[in-house]
Design a protein around this motif. Structure first.
Motif, PDB file in Angstrom:
ATOM      1  N   TYR A   1      43.088  45.755  33.868  1.00  0.00           N
ATOM      2  CA  TYR A   1      42.666  44.332  33.878  1.00  0.00           C
ATOM      3  C   TYR A   1      41.457  43.957  34.438  1.00  0.00           C
ATOM      4  O   TYR A   1      40.749  43.087  33.984  1.00  0.00           O
ATOM      5  CB  TYR A   1      43.798  43.851  35.162  1.00  0.00           C
TER       6      TYR A   1
ATOM      7  N   HIS B   1      41.053  40.487  30.092  1.00  0.00           N
ATOM      8  CA  HIS B   1      41.988  40.800  31.315  1.00  0.00           C
ATOM      9  C   HIS B   1      43.571  41.232  30.781  1.00  0.00           C
ATOM     10  O   HIS B   1      44.431  40.545  31.132  1.00  0.00           O
ATOM     11  CB  HIS B   1      42.281  39.538  31.970  1.00  0.00           C
TER      12      HIS B   1
ATOM     13  N   PRO C   1      47.169  41.473  36.894  1.00  0.00           N
ATOM     14  CA  PRO C   1      46.318  40.908  38.079  1.00  0.00           C
ATOM     15  C   PRO C   1      46.388  41.314  39.353  1.00  0.00           C
ATOM     16  O   PRO C   1      47.353  42.057  39.744  1.00  0.00           O
ATOM     17  CB  PRO C   1      46.542  39.387  37.783  1.00  0.00           C
TER      18      PRO C   1
END
Length: 502
Positions: A402, A409, A413
């Motif tokens: 990520y 991305h 996260p």
């Protein structure tokens, strides 16, 4: 239940423990190969002894772990920053071949490196291992090809270490060789075995514990010293061993182990310490000055509460927490209704070090796998912990994917990675909790329920206590109510008798 005097649970040595008869998860898993072993089965009458089966399974799982690294071997280590993370196949080994000067023929600790790391930041014996692998890697040709070969050479050497670990785990508890399958089949073991060089220290410590279980205190100490020369953590097991020997009065054996460990460590380190002091000290200065890093409780706290934790603060708190754990282990060892098993305390002290460290690299799970198999040989608890470690293994690589995939991305996260850290911490704490419960309730300990005292304890196995504190001097008949098989551990001055077996 247990008495202050530690004695064997049975006068007659029972047969080999069959996990499919005492462990419901092992019994269910055995259906894949025909079901649980029958009571009329002829054991030990063929080439396929438990130790040989465990060794071959360990090698097979190691090979599967190598296959899992294939996407990186082909391209991920060399093209694109995030590919090695999206495929979860990262390894330090090919990157450090050039990054630590092995590709250029530089001598570890003696030759200064051109990059941001001025000297090799690994302990001496690990540096020797890395250097030997570089000698076995043919020179000339493209750098990528040499890095691939270097990884393959290291993988072959680490496979030998993996087999040694599995065999030692199978042989330490004489009546429980099949517990070695916990090590051999551990998924996190296969996934992380070739990330770094940790298996060398793990193998030396496993061999050391085998030597102690056979009553060879000096050999144990020598191997612990060598293991500590390869990685920092193995010397920690000397602490619990000191307290166990204190309770049992085995000072001569502990002194032999301590002197052996100090002698072996000095024999490896002194030459480099005197001839290349700056390079030798790099590992220790790097460890001290390293900031809060991946996987640690400090990283979790700093991000959860949005606070900055300096390396000095982390060092101080890590030391305080380890001191707190050490005091707790001393108190638990001297007051437990029955003297804890060596493997139980070894697991707890190493787990505490991992939980309080400034960094948790995915391969650190290797430190705990053989200790966990010896401390709590129950498949359900072991697999719960392994599931948590596999979740963290996937979590850190998808998080790095990520952070390295730019605006795309692609991956996990920050909040998801925080959850992965929490899963790792809780999984390890869970296994620690059941081991502590086994110490205070020995009737729940799978090893002692089978009628043993401390198969990994060497001179501690069946030895009487000479120093205890608190309620341990006058324990209740049973530490807690338990509906399963019970074992009468005897009382002071009487012969023990066993009741029931798994």
């Amino acid at each position: 239940m247990p008495s202050a005097e530690t004695t064997r649970a049975s006068v007659h040595e029972p047969d080999t423990v069959r996990p499919t008869r005492e462990d419901e998860v092992a019994a269910a898993g055995s259906e894949l190969i025909g079901g649980p072993i029958g009571r009329r089965a002829l054991l030990g009458t063929s080439w396929w002894t438990p130790v040989r089966v465990v060794a071959l399974v360990a090698i097979g799982m190691f090979a599967l772990g190598m296959v899992q690294k294939l996407p990186c071997y082909d391209s991920g280590w060399f093209f694109g920053a995030s590919s090695q993370y999206t495929h979860a196949c990262y390894s330090d080994i090919p990157h450090l071949y050039q990054g630590r000067g092995f590709a250029d023929g530089l001598v570890p600790y003696f030759d200064r490196l051109p990059g941001d790391m001025d000297y090799l930041e690994y302990p001496v014996l690990t540096g020797v291992f890395m250097e030997v692998a570089s000698w076995l890697t043919p020179g000339g040709g493209e750098l990528q090809s040499r890095e691939q070969t270097y990884w393959m050479v290291n993988a072959g050497m680490l496979m030998v270490c993996a087999a040694v670990i599995a065999v030692c785990a199978a042989r330490i508890h004489r009546r429980r060789p099949w517990d070695g399958l916990l090590v051999a089949l551990a998924p996190a073991f296969a996934l992380t075995a070739t990330i770094n060089w940790d298996l060398l220290a793990v193998a030396l410590l496993a061999a050391a514990m085998l030597m102690w279980s056979r009553g060879h205190a000096l050999a144990f100490g020598l191997l612990v010293g060598l293991a500590t020369a390869a990685k920092f953590y193995p010397f920690l097991v000397l602490g619990p061993l000191f307290v166990l020997c204190w309770r049992a009065g085995k000072w001569r054996e502990f002194l032999a182990a301590l002197l052996g460990a100090a002698g072996a460590w000095l024999a490896v380190n002194l030459p480099v310490m005197f001839l290349a002091p700056e390079g030798w000290a790099k590992f220790y200065s790097f460890s001290r000055e390293r900031g809060v890093d991946f996987g640690s409780v400090f990283l979790f706290v700093s991000r959860w509460f949005d606070v900055q934790i300096t390396f000095d603060t982390a060092n101080a708190w890590a030391m305080i927490m380890m001191l707190f754990v050490a005091v707790g282990i001393v108190a638990m060892t001297l007051t437990a209704p029955r003297r804890p098993r060596f493997a139980q305390l070894a697991f707890l002290i190493v787990a505490a070090f991992i939980l309080t460290n400034k960094v948790y690299s995915p391969q650190y799970v290797l430190w705990l796998v053989p200790l966990a198999a010896l401390a709590r040989p129950r498949w359900r608890d072991f697999l719960i912990w392994q599931a948590c470690e596999v979740a963290y293994f996937l979590g850190i690589w998808t998080y790095l994917a990520y952070t390295t995939s730019g605006d795309a991305h692609k991956g996990l996260p920050t909040d998801g990675y925080q959850l992965a850290i929490l899963v790792h911490l809780l999984g390890t704490l869970y296994l620690c909790a059941v081991v502590v419960r086994d110490i205070f309730m020995p009737e729940r300990d799978m090893v002692r329920r089978a009628g043993d005292d401390d198969p990994a304890g060497g001179v501690l196995d069946g030895a009487p206590d000479v120093f205890v504190l608190g309620a341990a001097a006058h324990p209740p008949r049973h530490a807690a109510h338990f509906d399963g098989p019970q074992v009468d551990w005897g009382s002071r001055g009487t012969e023990p008798t066993g009741h029931g077996s798994p």
